[in-house]
Design an enzyme around this catalytic site. Structure first.
Site, PDB file in Angstrom:
ATOM      1  N   ASP A   1      45.840  34.781  35.315  1.00 48.25           N
ATOM      2  CA  ASP A   1      45.237  33.497  35.662  1.00 48.25           C
ATOM      3  C   ASP A   1      45.184  32.755  34.318  1.00 48.25           C
ATOM      4  O   ASP A   1      45.949  33.106  33.400  1.00 48.25           O
ATOM      5  CB  ASP A   1      43.836  33.706  36.294  1.00 48.25           C
ATOM      6  CG  ASP A   1      43.304  32.457  36.992  1.00 48.25           C
ATOM      7  OD1 ASP A   1      43.668  32.235  38.148  1.00 48.25           O
ATOM      8  OD2 ASP A   1      42.534  31.687  36.376  1.00 48.25           O
TER       9      ASP A   1
ATOM     10  N   LYS B   1      38.673  38.884  42.157  1.00 50.78           N
ATOM     11  CA  LYS B   1      38.989  38.130  40.931  1.00 50.78           C
ATOM     12  C   LYS B   1      38.249  38.764  39.766  1.00 50.78           C
ATOM     13  O   LYS B   1      37.201  39.382  39.958  1.00 50.78           O
ATOM     14  CB  LYS B   1      38.506  36.679  41.081  1.00 50.78           C
ATOM     15  CG  LYS B   1      39.200  35.719  40.143  1.00 50.78           C
ATOM     16  CD  LYS B   1      40.495  35.243  40.732  1.00 50.78           C
ATOM     17  CE  LYS B   1      41.263  34.341  39.807  1.00 50.78           C
ATOM     18  NZ  LYS B   1      42.347  33.653  40.536  1.00 50.78           N
TER      19      LYS B   1
HETATM   20  N1  GLU Z   1      45.493  33.790  39.673  1.00 48.88           N
HETATM   21  C1  GLU Z   1      46.381  33.442  40.740  1.00 48.88           C
HETATM   22  C2  GLU Z   1      45.627  32.779  41.863  1.00 48.88           C
HETATM   23  O1  GLU Z   1      44.686  32.064  41.615  1.00 48.88           O
HETATM   24  C3  GLU Z   1      47.279  34.588  41.151  1.00 48.88           C
HETATM   25  C4  GLU Z   1      46.579  35.821  41.640  1.00 48.88           C
HETATM   26  C5  GLU Z   1      47.524  37.018  41.857  1.00 48.88           C
HETATM   27  O2  GLU Z   1      48.731  36.894  41.686  1.00 48.88           O
HETATM   28  O3  GLU Z   1      47.002  38.063  42.208  1.00 48.88           O
HETATM   29  O4  GLU Z   1      45.938  32.896  43.025  1.00 48.88           O
END
Ligand code: GLU
Length: 449
Positions: A170, A130
């Site tokens: 996100d 992340k």
């Molecule tokens: N931010 C999203 C999550 O919390 C998507 C992450 C992504 O698609 O890599 O899963």
């Protein structure tokens, strides 16, 4: 309120507290997982001997960097960028990027930690990571957003790659930001490497149904939870917090599947429309005009706007928290239970506090944790990577069908794992244990990594 942890897990948790001082959200996310792992250690003692849990709690790599940029008036700003590459046992690091003033290392680590298990549950070959920045996009022009994204990627590009680390969106990061980041990656790396980022535009490598996927997936998961109880969404009243990407498409799918959505919110308050939310109006206000949700009552006179109050006071059968972490606390949970709510499924990451989760469990409210219930977003990101790898582009219908199959499988895996480990109907146990076992097995197979 804190229950004691298993005696084998307590020292691990204490170590996490000591080594990561002040990172409260990260502590919360780790504790929630550790609380469910006692029976796993009893069944598989080698996981304890090989210190797999301690290894999983330590990110493989953490990158923190300076992001200098200039606003439209020429003033210089310095933000902080993060990328936590948490675990790559199942595939390249995969996870979103958050732009929000509250972002710090603890927030990114909690999100990255959850992402490991969520991604494992999808059954697709993706590790967990992340990233983000404490940059506040509110009120910034397109040009400012572009310069910020370019500055971020000028540093970050060397740490990414379709086989290394694949960021996405996100909170505060959508297709526009992904576009600016992809453009800069392409210049820096001199490679048109489509699968280095997901959530791209449809004209340049994006997947159909990616935008809708997190919200749709949450509703597919909720439907499966109800189905397991011989119930359905048909005729249920539904309250959805938030009005961003996740909330809007959760509402859309809930309505399509026969529910009546009566309330949604933003950080200024919530709206209630007992006749059913007019979703086109919400989309126009939030996506096109970028205004406050209170504007809804200008066109729908019978609806009301309530500021400064929690949306969870609205009576409903189904509650979908789709805004942000810790938005639903013990007090809110009591209100929902008193008002007869039967199901809560998390569209956001960790929106429900530990106390609220316990209250739901005691009251036998069906509870779908985000790791499972909101995995549709990242799953569709993995489908985007598949399409990029084969230089293909699938139809909306086919992609949505794949997404629904994935959510049905995640539900089944969580449901069966909860039964196997002695907690039938407990999706928190099911999601944590199923995700954890998959990552652990891969780690053991690869030796001491
Ligand atoms: N931010 C999203 C999550 O919390 C998507 C992450 C992504 O698609 O890599 O899963």
């Amino acid at each position: 309120m804190n229950r004691t942890l298993d005696e084998r897990l307590d020292p691990i948790y204490r170590d996490v507290l000591r080594r990561n001082a002040g990172e409260e959200e990260f502590h919360q996310a780790v504790r929630e997982v550790l609380e469910t792992l006692g029976p796993v250690l009893s069944k598989y003692p080698e996981l304890g001997e090989k210190k797999v849990i301690q290894r999983i709690c330590e990110p493989e790599r953490q990158i923190i960097f300076r992001i200098p940029w200039q606003d439209d008036s020429g003033e210089i700003h310095i933000n902080r960028g993060f990328r936590v590459q948490f675990n790559s046992a199942l595939g390249p690091y995969k996870g979103g990027t958050r732009f929000h003033p509250s972002v710090d290392l603890g927030i990114i680590k909690f999100l990255g930690f959850e992402q490991i298990f969520k991604n494992a549950l999808t059954g697709l070959p993706i590790g967990g990571g992340k990233g983000g920045s404490d940059f506040d996009p509110k009120g910034r022009s397109d040009d400012e957003i572009m310069r910020f994204c370019q500055s971020l990627m000028t540093e970050l590009y060397r740490h990414l790659g379709e086989y290394t680390d694949v960021p996405a969106g996100d909170i505060g990061v959508g297709q526009r930001e992904i576009g600016y980041m992809f453009g800069q990656y392409k210049r820096m790396a001199n490679r048109y490497e489509s699968a280095v980022l997901t959530g791209k535009g449809l004209d340049w490598g994006g997947s159909r149904a990616r935008k809708e996927a997190t919200g749709y997936g949450t509703v597919f998961f909720a439907q499966q939870m109800l189905k397991a109880k011989s119930d359905s969404l048909e005729g249920k009243t539904c309250v959805v917090s938030g009005s961003g990407n996740v909330a809007v498409y959760a509402m859309e799918k809930a309505i399509q599947r026969g529910a009546k959505v009566i309330a949604c919110s933003d950080s200024s308050g919530y709206i209630v429309d007992e006749k059913g939310i007019d979703l086109d109006l919400v989309k126009r206000i939030k996506e096109v005009e970028r205004r406050r949700i209170s504007a809804y009552t200008e066109s729908r006179k019978h609806a009301k706007f309530v500021g400064q109050q929690p949306i969870w006071e609205v009576k409903c059968d189904v509650a979908l928290p789709c805004a942000t972490q810790n938005e639903l606390n013990g007090k809110h949970a009591k209100l929902l239970v008193e008002n007869g709510c039967i199901l809560v499924a998390e569209g956001a990451n960790m929106p429900t506090t530990p106390e609220a989760i316990r209250l739901f469990r005691d009251a036998e409210v069906l509870f779908g944790p985000g790791k499972a219930a909101n995995a549709g977003g990242v799953a569709t990101s993995a489908l985007e990577m598949q399409q990029n790898a084969s230089r293909d582009s699938w139809s909306f219908e086919y992609t949505e069908q794949r997404l629904e199959e994935i959510m049905v499988n995640i539900h089944r895996r969580c449901y069966e794992t909860a039964e196997e480990f002695g907690s039938p109907g407990n999706y928190v146990v099911g999601a944590n244990v199923a995700g954890f076992l998959k990552v652990s097995r891969a780690m053991l197979a690869m030796g001491l990594i």
